[in-house]
Design a protein around this motif. Structure first.
Motif, short mmCIF file in Angstrom:
data_model
loop_
_atom_site.label_atom_id
_atom_site.label_comp_id
_atom_site.label_asym_id
_atom_site.label_seq_id
_atom_site.Cartn_x
_atom_site.Cartn_y
_atom_site.Cartn_z
N ALA A 230 27.37 67.13 28.63
CA ALA A 230 27.80 66.96 27.25
C ALA A 230 26.99 67.81 26.29
CB ALA A 230 27.71 65.48 26.85
N GLN A 231 25.72 67.94 26.53
CA GLN A 231 24.83 68.67 25.61
C GLN A 231 24.68 70.14 25.97
OE1 GLN A 231 21.17 66.43 25.85
NE2 GLN A 231 21.86 64.88 24.40
N GLY A 232 25.16 70.52 27.14
CA GLY A 232 24.92 71.88 27.61
C GLY A 232 23.48 72.09 28.02
N GLY A 233 22.88 71.05 28.60
CA GLY A 233 21.46 71.09 28.97
C GLY A 233 21.21 71.88 30.24
N PHE A 234 21.68 73.11 30.28
CA PHE A 234 21.62 73.90 31.51
C PHE A 234 20.27 74.60 31.68
CE2 PHE A 234 26.26 74.19 30.24
CZ PHE A 234 26.59 73.01 30.91
N ALA A 235 19.43 74.58 30.63
CA ALA A 235 18.07 75.13 30.78
C ALA A 235 17.13 74.11 31.40
CB ALA A 235 17.54 75.59 29.43
N GLY A 236 17.59 72.87 31.52
CA GLY A 236 16.77 71.84 32.15
C GLY A 236 17.04 70.47 31.60
N VAL A 237 16.63 69.48 32.36
CA VAL A 237 16.73 68.08 31.95
C VAL A 237 15.36 67.45 32.19
CG1 VAL A 237 17.75 65.83 32.48
CG2 VAL A 237 19.19 67.88 32.43
N VAL A 238 14.90 66.67 31.20
CA VAL A 238 13.59 66.02 31.31
C VAL A 238 13.76 64.52 31.18
CG1 VAL A 238 11.30 65.77 30.28
CG2 VAL A 238 12.36 68.03 30.44
N ILE A 239 13.21 63.78 32.13
CA ILE A 239 13.13 62.33 32.04
C ILE A 239 11.77 62.00 31.41
CG2 ILE A 239 13.19 60.15 33.29
CD1 ILE A 239 15.81 61.76 33.41
N ALA A 240 11.80 61.17 30.38
CA ALA A 240 10.59 60.84 29.64
C ALA A 240 10.45 59.33 29.55
CB ALA A 240 10.65 61.46 28.24
N GLY A 241 9.34 58.89 28.98
CA GLY A 241 9.13 57.46 28.78
C GLY A 241 8.27 56.84 29.86
N GLY B 93 18.06 78.46 25.77
CA GLY B 93 19.13 77.49 25.94
C GLY B 93 18.69 76.07 25.66
N THR B 94 19.52 75.13 26.08
CA THR B 94 19.35 73.72 25.73
C THR B 94 18.69 72.94 26.86
OG1 THR B 94 21.26 73.76 24.25
CG2 THR B 94 20.57 71.60 25.08
N VAL B 95 17.72 72.11 26.48
CA VAL B 95 17.07 71.18 27.40
C VAL B 95 17.41 69.76 26.95
CG1 VAL B 95 14.87 70.31 28.30
CG2 VAL B 95 15.17 72.77 27.87
N ILE C 217 20.26 73.21 37.87
CA ILE C 217 19.52 72.77 36.69
C ILE C 217 18.21 72.14 37.14
CG2 ILE C 217 19.50 71.19 34.71
CD1 ILE C 217 22.55 71.34 34.67
N PRO C 218 17.05 72.64 36.67
CA PRO C 218 15.79 71.97 37.01
C PRO C 218 15.67 70.65 36.27
CG PRO C 218 15.40 73.79 35.48
CD PRO C 218 16.86 73.86 35.85
N VAL C 219 15.34 69.61 37.00
CA VAL C 219 15.16 68.27 36.43
C VAL C 219 13.71 67.88 36.59
CG1 VAL C 219 15.97 65.88 36.40
CG2 VAL C 219 17.54 67.71 37.10
N LYS C 220 13.07 67.51 35.47
CA LYS C 220 11.64 67.25 35.46
C LYS C 220 11.33 65.87 34.89
CE LYS C 220 10.87 71.65 36.51
NZ LYS C 220 10.29 72.08 37.80
#
Length: 336
Positions: free
Chosen positions: A262-273, A139-141, A305-308
């Motif tokens: 909006a993106q269908g990010g149901f496999a996860g969300v990652v905060i970067a930077g 899926g989408t991250v 949704i796991p958020v990392k």
């Protein structure tokens, strides 16, 4: 298989260089990165030559360059690539002649970060919200990076395969959720006809948040730049700055949740930077997670949704190497 390549991550202020080694097992390792100031070099070519000299006069004949700016599509870069915040230009057709690299990849810097997310192992992520489990393998991250601007990308995974899509999601409309955020929006509207989420959920946005909170309380506060407000707020040395940082975290949670929907990010969300990493402890203690899942009828979906937070020390360089492998791999899965 190409055993080594030069990887470069170029922003407005710094150009970071490293040698990436590609293992037969698909692993990517970086040597110690070198950082050059873009203002100290007339062009990318002269910066490349300076790095080459530091490395003893020779470099591998392959390069992957992550660029803070539009680059075109994979395998079809823009004829002339200009940077958002520095005067350098790169003409891909001249890379072999100017750099001596017979094989190259050019990738948007935040797309490179998404490649890093796809290839990094579970130990390179810090849990922020949702179920404490690894990112989904199918899926989408969604990948979101608050920094000087707001980078947004996503990747679609199917087993060991993945595909990255860079976006301009940082320029969607900012949607306030309470009277305080209404005041922040009103302040920004005095200068901008249209207010995007990047105006709030990026490093410089802390100044407008801080000033809006001061105006709500009828306080006169000294002019402070973003760095000073971030330092005061995260250290707890100024209550108004601390409130501004907390409000930033709330807004980041809301935006991250909107982008996941909006993106269908149901496999996860990652905060970067770099900014996300610097305020990681504040994010964990803030209302970020509550705002992320506060999506009405979809709250139960969001809560799963796991958020990392990616904590790899050089995601841009690591991701540039991963992008090279992705572009140049053979049908058998090995880099050419």
């Amino acid at each position: 298989m190409v055993p080594e390549l030069v990887v470069v991550d170029i922003g407005g202020t710094h150009a970071r260089f490293a040698i990436a080694s590609l293992g037969a097992d698909g692993s990517i390792t970086l040597d110690e990165p070198e950082t050059l100031h873009t203002a100290d070099h007339a062009s990318f070519q002269t910066a490349w030559e300076a790095y080459r000299q530091r490395k003893g006069g020779t470099l591998p004949p392959a390069v992957s360059i992550a660029i803070a700016g539009p680059v075109g599509s994979p395998g079809k870069p823009n004829p002339v690539i200009r940077f958002t915040n520095n005067p350098w230009i790169i003409r891909p057709a001249l890379i072999e002649e100017k750099l001596g690299a017979t094989r190259y990849t050019i990738v948007n810097d935040f797309a490179a970060v998404a490649h890093a997310v796809a290839r990094a192992d579970d130990s390179q992520f810090l849990h922020l919200a949702g179920p404490d489990q690894p990112l989904g393998r199918e899926g989408t991250v969604s990948v979101i990076g608050p920094g000087t601007g707001l980078g947004v990308a996503h990747l679609y995974r199917s087993g060991s395969h993945y595909r990255v899509q860079a976006t301009e999601g940082g320029h969607i409309d900012y949607a306030p959720l309470d009277s305080i955020e209404d005041a922040i929006l009103a302040r920004l509207r005095q200068r901008h006809l249209r207010v995007s989420v990047e105006r709030v959920v990026a490093g410089p946005g802390i100044v407008d948040i801080y000033q809006a909170l001061a105006a709500l309380e009828g306080r006169t506060v000294p002019e402070r730049d973003a760095i000073e407000i971030w330092n005061l707020g995260t250290a707890g040395d100024d209550s108004l700055a601390a409130a501004a940082v907390d409000r930033f975290c709330l807004s980041l949670g809301s935006v991250a949740g909107d982008l996941a929907l909006a993106q269908g990010g149901f496999a996860g969300v990652v905060i970067a930077g770099g900014l996300g990493y610097r305020i990681r402890d504040t994010l964990l203690a803030s209302g970020f997670g509550s705002r992320f899942k506060a999506k009405g009828r979809f709250e139960s979906l969001m809560a799963n949704i796991p958020v990392k937070l990616i904590v790899h020390p050089q995601p841009g360089l690591f991701g540039a190497a991963a992008a090279f492998v992705s572009e140049h791999q053979t049908p058998a899965g090995e880099a050419e």
